[in-house]
Scaffold this motif. Sequence first.
Motif, PDB file in Angstrom:
ATOM      1  N   GLU A  76       0.500  -1.020  -0.367  1.00  0.00           N
ATOM      2  CA  GLU A  76       0.331  -0.009  -0.049  1.00  0.00           C
ATOM      3  C   GLU A  76       0.906   1.600   0.144  1.00  0.00           C
ATOM      4  O   GLU A  76       0.089   1.879  -0.597  1.00  0.00           O
ATOM      5  CB  GLU A  76      -0.996  -0.491   1.098  1.00  0.00           C
ATOM      6  N   ASN A  77       2.036   1.175   0.099  1.00  0.00           N
ATOM      7  CA  ASN A  77       2.938   1.749   0.467  1.00  0.00           C
ATOM      8  C   ASN A  77       4.032   2.670  -0.818  1.00  0.00           C
ATOM      9  O   ASN A  77       4.436   1.147  -1.358  1.00  0.00           O
ATOM     10  CB  ASN A  77       4.381   1.956   1.818  1.00  0.00           C
ATOM     11  N   LEU A  78       3.575   3.702  -1.729  1.00  0.00           N
ATOM     12  CA  LEU A  78       4.061   3.713  -3.151  1.00  0.00           C
ATOM     13  C   LEU A  78       5.453   3.325  -2.846  1.00  0.00           C
ATOM     14  O   LEU A  78       6.395   2.942  -3.481  1.00  0.00           O
ATOM     15  CB  LEU A  78       4.155   4.999  -3.388  1.00  0.00           C
ATOM     16  N   ARG A  79       6.062   3.976  -1.765  1.00  0.00           N
ATOM     17  CA  ARG A  79       7.985   3.685  -1.774  1.00  0.00           C
ATOM     18  C   ARG A  79       8.526   2.333  -1.559  1.00  0.00           C
ATOM     19  O   ARG A  79       9.500   1.832  -1.197  1.00  0.00           O
ATOM     20  CB  ARG A  79       8.348   4.722  -0.231  1.00  0.00           C
ATOM     21  N   ASP A  80       7.521   1.024  -0.890  1.00  0.00           N
ATOM     22  CA  ASP A  80       7.360  -0.287  -0.292  1.00  0.00           C
ATOM     23  C   ASP A  80       7.621  -0.972  -1.895  1.00  0.00           C
ATOM     24  O   ASP A  80       6.685  -1.351  -2.059  1.00  0.00           O
ATOM     25  CB  ASP A  80       7.374  -0.267   0.708  1.00  0.00           C
ATOM     26  N   ASN A  81       8.783  -0.994  -2.360  1.00  0.00           N
ATOM     27  CA  ASN A  81       8.499  -2.062  -3.842  1.00  0.00           C
ATOM     28  C   ASN A  81       9.615  -2.788  -3.252  1.00  0.00           C
ATOM     29  O   ASN A  81      10.069  -3.612  -4.787  1.00  0.00           O
ATOM     30  CB  ASN A  81       8.649  -1.143  -4.684  1.00  0.00           C
ATOM     31  N   THR A  82      10.133  -2.944  -2.547  1.00  0.00           N
ATOM     32  CA  THR A  82      10.978  -4.125  -2.493  1.00  0.00           C
ATOM     33  C   THR A  82      10.240  -5.717  -2.211  1.00  0.00           C
ATOM     34  O   THR A  82       9.436  -5.369  -1.537  1.00  0.00           O
ATOM     35  CB  THR A  82      12.641  -3.834  -0.451  1.00  0.00           C
ATOM     36  N   PHE A  83      11.431  -6.601  -2.632  1.00  0.00           N
ATOM     37  CA  PHE A  83      10.801  -8.113  -2.492  1.00  0.00           C
ATOM     38  C   PHE A  83      11.101  -8.089  -1.155  1.00  0.00           C
ATOM     39  O   PHE A  83      10.010  -8.605  -0.514  1.00  0.00           O
ATOM     40  CB  PHE A  83      11.911  -8.891  -2.995  1.00  0.00           C
ATOM     41  N   GLU A  84      11.750  -7.798  -0.291  1.00  0.00           N
ATOM     42  CA  GLU A  84      11.539  -8.223   1.354  1.00  0.00           C
ATOM     43  C   GLU A  84      10.095  -7.762   1.747  1.00  0.00           C
ATOM     44  O   GLU A  84      10.199  -8.722   2.905  1.00  0.00           O
ATOM     45  CB  GLU A  84      13.153  -7.805   2.202  1.00  0.00           C
ATOM     46  N   LYS A  85      10.653  -7.008   1.723  1.00  0.00           N
ATOM     47  CA  LYS A  85       8.906  -5.780   2.019  1.00  0.00           C
ATOM     48  C   LYS A  85       8.013  -6.470   1.873  1.00  0.00           C
ATOM     49  O   LYS A  85       6.871  -6.858   2.500  1.00  0.00           O
ATOM     50  CB  LYS A  85       9.144  -4.986   1.785  1.00  0.00           C
ATOM     51  N   ALA A  86       7.644  -7.025   0.893  1.00  0.00           N
ATOM     52  CA  ALA A  86       6.581  -7.573   0.199  1.00  0.00           C
ATOM     53  C   ALA A  86       6.440  -9.893   0.854  1.00  0.00           C
ATOM     54  O   ALA A  86       5.518  -9.946  -0.080  1.00  0.00           O
ATOM     55  CB  ALA A  86       6.365  -7.975  -1.496  1.00  0.00           C
ATOM     56  N   PHE A  87       7.355  -9.878   0.585  1.00  0.00           N
ATOM     57  CA  PHE A  87       7.573 -11.074   0.401  1.00  0.00           C
ATOM     58  C   PHE A  87       7.384 -11.500   2.121  1.00  0.00           C
ATOM     59  O   PHE A  87       7.514 -10.883   2.894  1.00  0.00           O
ATOM     60  CB  PHE A  87       9.207 -11.736   0.828  1.00  0.00           C
ATOM     61  N   ASN A  88       5.958 -12.456   2.217  1.00  0.00           N
ATOM     62  CA  ASN A  88       5.610 -13.072   3.360  1.00  0.00           C
ATOM     63  C   ASN A  88       5.280 -14.352   3.731  1.00  0.00           C
ATOM     64  O   ASN A  88       6.578 -15.007   3.201  1.00  0.00           O
ATOM     65  CB  ASN A  88       4.042 -11.841   3.596  1.00  0.00           C
ATOM     66  N   LYS A  89       4.955 -14.781   4.938  1.00  0.00           N
ATOM     67  CA  LYS A  89       4.984 -15.968   4.809  1.00  0.00           C
ATOM     68  C   LYS A  89       3.885 -17.293   4.143  1.00  0.00           C
ATOM     69  O   LYS A  89       4.600 -18.521   3.355  1.00  0.00           O
ATOM     70  CB  LYS A  89       3.979 -16.414   6.190  1.00  0.00           C
ATOM     71  N   ALA A  90       3.016 -16.550   2.925  1.00  0.00           N
ATOM     72  CA  ALA A  90       2.446 -16.864   1.931  1.00  0.00           C
ATOM     73  C   ALA A  90       3.777 -17.530   1.180  1.00  0.00           C
ATOM     74  O   ALA A  90       3.384 -18.543   0.064  1.00  0.00           O
ATOM     75  CB  ALA A  90       1.446 -16.596   0.993  1.00  0.00           C
ATOM     76  N   GLY A  91       4.417 -16.815   0.139  1.00  0.00           N
ATOM     77  CA  GLY A  91       5.453 -16.841  -0.330  1.00  0.00           C
ATOM     78  C   GLY A  91       6.431 -17.537   0.194  1.00  0.00           C
ATOM     79  O   GLY A  91       6.903 -18.334  -0.528  1.00  0.00           O
ATOM     80  N   GLU A  92       7.240 -17.259   1.377  1.00  0.00           N
ATOM     81  CA  GLU A  92       7.606 -18.988   1.629  1.00  0.00           C
ATOM     82  C   GLU A  92       7.273 -20.490   1.709  1.00  0.00           C
ATOM     83  O   GLU A  92       8.238 -21.042   1.137  1.00  0.00           O
ATOM     84  CB  GLU A  92       7.906 -18.288   3.573  1.00  0.00           C
ATOM     85  N   LYS A  93       6.037 -20.073   2.001  1.00  0.00           N
ATOM     86  CA  LYS A  93       5.303 -21.500   1.755  1.00  0.00           C
ATOM     87  C   LYS A  93       5.151 -21.854   0.215  1.00  0.00           C
ATOM     88  O   LYS A  93       5.738 -23.276   0.017  1.00  0.00           O
ATOM     89  CB  LYS A  93       4.103 -21.560   2.315  1.00  0.00           C
ATOM     90  N   ILE A  94       5.371 -21.151  -0.636  1.00  0.00           N
ATOM     91  CA  ILE A  94       5.155 -20.986  -1.958  1.00  0.00           C
ATOM     92  C   ILE A  94       6.715 -21.934  -2.259  1.00  0.00           C
ATOM     93  O   ILE A  94       7.039 -22.494  -3.214  1.00  0.00           O
ATOM     94  CB  ILE A  94       4.603 -20.709  -3.663  1.00  0.00           C
ATOM     95  N   ALA A  95       7.611 -21.162  -1.498  1.00  0.00           N
ATOM     96  CA  ALA A  95       9.022 -21.678  -2.226  1.00  0.00           C
ATOM     97  C   ALA A  95       9.449 -22.659  -1.601  1.00  0.00           C
ATOM     98  O   ALA A  95      10.888 -23.468  -2.622  1.00  0.00           O
ATOM     99  CB  ALA A  95      10.076 -20.116  -1.988  1.00  0.00           C
ATOM    100  N   ALA A  96       9.220 -23.173  -0.928  1.00  0.00           N
ATOM    101  CA  ALA A  96       9.296 -23.893   0.479  1.00  0.00           C
ATOM    102  C   ALA A  96       9.096 -25.618  -0.529  1.00  0.00           C
ATOM    103  O   ALA A  96       9.849 -27.230  -0.668  1.00  0.00           O
ATOM    104  CB  ALA A  96       8.734 -24.492   1.854  1.00  0.00           C
ATOM    105  N   ASN A  97       7.555 -25.045  -1.854  1.00  0.00           N
ATOM    106  CA  ASN A  97       7.289 -26.012  -2.267  1.00  0.00           C
ATOM    107  C   ASN A  97       7.299 -26.312  -3.534  1.00  0.00           C
ATOM    108  O   ASN A  97       6.902 -26.863  -4.710  1.00  0.00           O
ATOM    109  CB  ASN A  97       5.457 -25.607  -2.113  1.00  0.00           C
ATOM    110  N   CYS A  98       7.600 -25.729  -4.174  1.00  0.00           N
ATOM    111  CA  CYS A  98       8.384 -25.083  -5.543  1.00  0.00           C
ATOM    112  C   CYS A  98       9.916 -24.820  -6.144  1.00  0.00           C
ATOM    113  O   CYS A  98       9.978 -23.517  -5.572  1.00  0.00           O
ATOM    114  CB  CYS A  98       7.116 -24.272  -6.578  1.00  0.00           C
ATOM    115  N   SER A  99      10.464 -25.321  -6.183  1.00  0.00           N
ATOM    116  CA  SER A  99      12.320 -24.742  -6.490  1.00  0.00           C
ATOM    117  C   SER A  99      12.467 -24.778  -8.369  1.00  0.00           C
ATOM    118  O   SER A  99      12.281 -26.496  -9.264  1.00  0.00           O
ATOM    119  CB  SER A  99      12.772 -26.013  -5.483  1.00  0.00           C
ATOM    120  N   PRO A 100      12.924 -23.843  -8.398  1.00  0.00           N
ATOM    121  CA  PRO A 100      12.550 -22.579  -8.418  1.00  0.00           C
ATOM    122  C   PRO A 100      11.274 -21.919  -8.243  1.00  0.00           C
ATOM    123  O   PRO A 100      10.636 -21.887  -9.035  1.00  0.00           O
ATOM    124  CB  PRO A 100      13.316 -21.728  -9.561  1.00  0.00           C
ATOM    125  N   ALA A 101      11.286 -20.935  -7.356  1.00  0.00           N
ATOM    126  CA  ALA A 101      10.416 -20.746  -7.494  1.00  0.00           C
ATOM    127  C   ALA A 101      10.767 -18.434  -7.754  1.00  0.00           C
ATOM    128  O   ALA A 101      11.302 -18.067  -8.118  1.00  0.00           O
ATOM    129  CB  ALA A 101       9.409 -20.455  -5.860  1.00  0.00           C
TER     130      ALA A 101
END
Length: 200
Positions: free
Chosen positions: A87-112
């Motif tokens: 929602e913040n226009l200045r927050d366009n980094t991968f780290e800020k957007a990545f959360n638990k759902a992303g972690e779960k996807i990365a854990a189940n598919c490689s490469p993600a």
Amino acid sequence: MTEVKFSARAFCKMILHAVKYPHCAINGVLLAKSHATTSKEIEFVDAVPLFHICLNLTPMAEIALMQIDEFASSRGLVIAGYYAANENLRDNTFEKAFNKAGEKIAANCSPAYMVVLNNTQFSSAPSLSILKVAQIVEGNFRQIDEQNISLNPAKTTLESLKTLLQEKAYNDLIDFDNHLDDISLDWMNVELNKKVEESL
């Protein structure tokens, strides 16, 4: 270098999700053909909008991912990516957007893959630069050069998106938050998918 392609359907639905909720952070998953997830090339053929209220991994997100996984596997697809816009226009980094759902996807598919919608690039004349894409490698983000990101079909996808925005097609997009409020609403977005195909 990895080549990343987005179908018109995947690209348009990500943007429409963000446009529908400009005041919220949003997220979703990206589907690819299960045999086409090599480390050198991937094409995302569809996007499934998840949430615009609470993006963190909750029981609702677990249920959503299970349903999407079942839907995807029945069509020879796999959840291979995660997209988000803050929602913040200045927050366009991968780290800020990545959360638990992303972690779960990365854990189940490689490469993600992780896709961040660059909020500063939204305009009435959208371009491919709205996407920032990274491959997730052992919890780290390796950004893909813009020259290695493409649309399929390349010529008509941006025009299609422009038409969909003018027609306010984002009002027809259903994410899992909408579906959980009213289960008669179709999170697979069959009607919106038809609109995207027709606009091409």
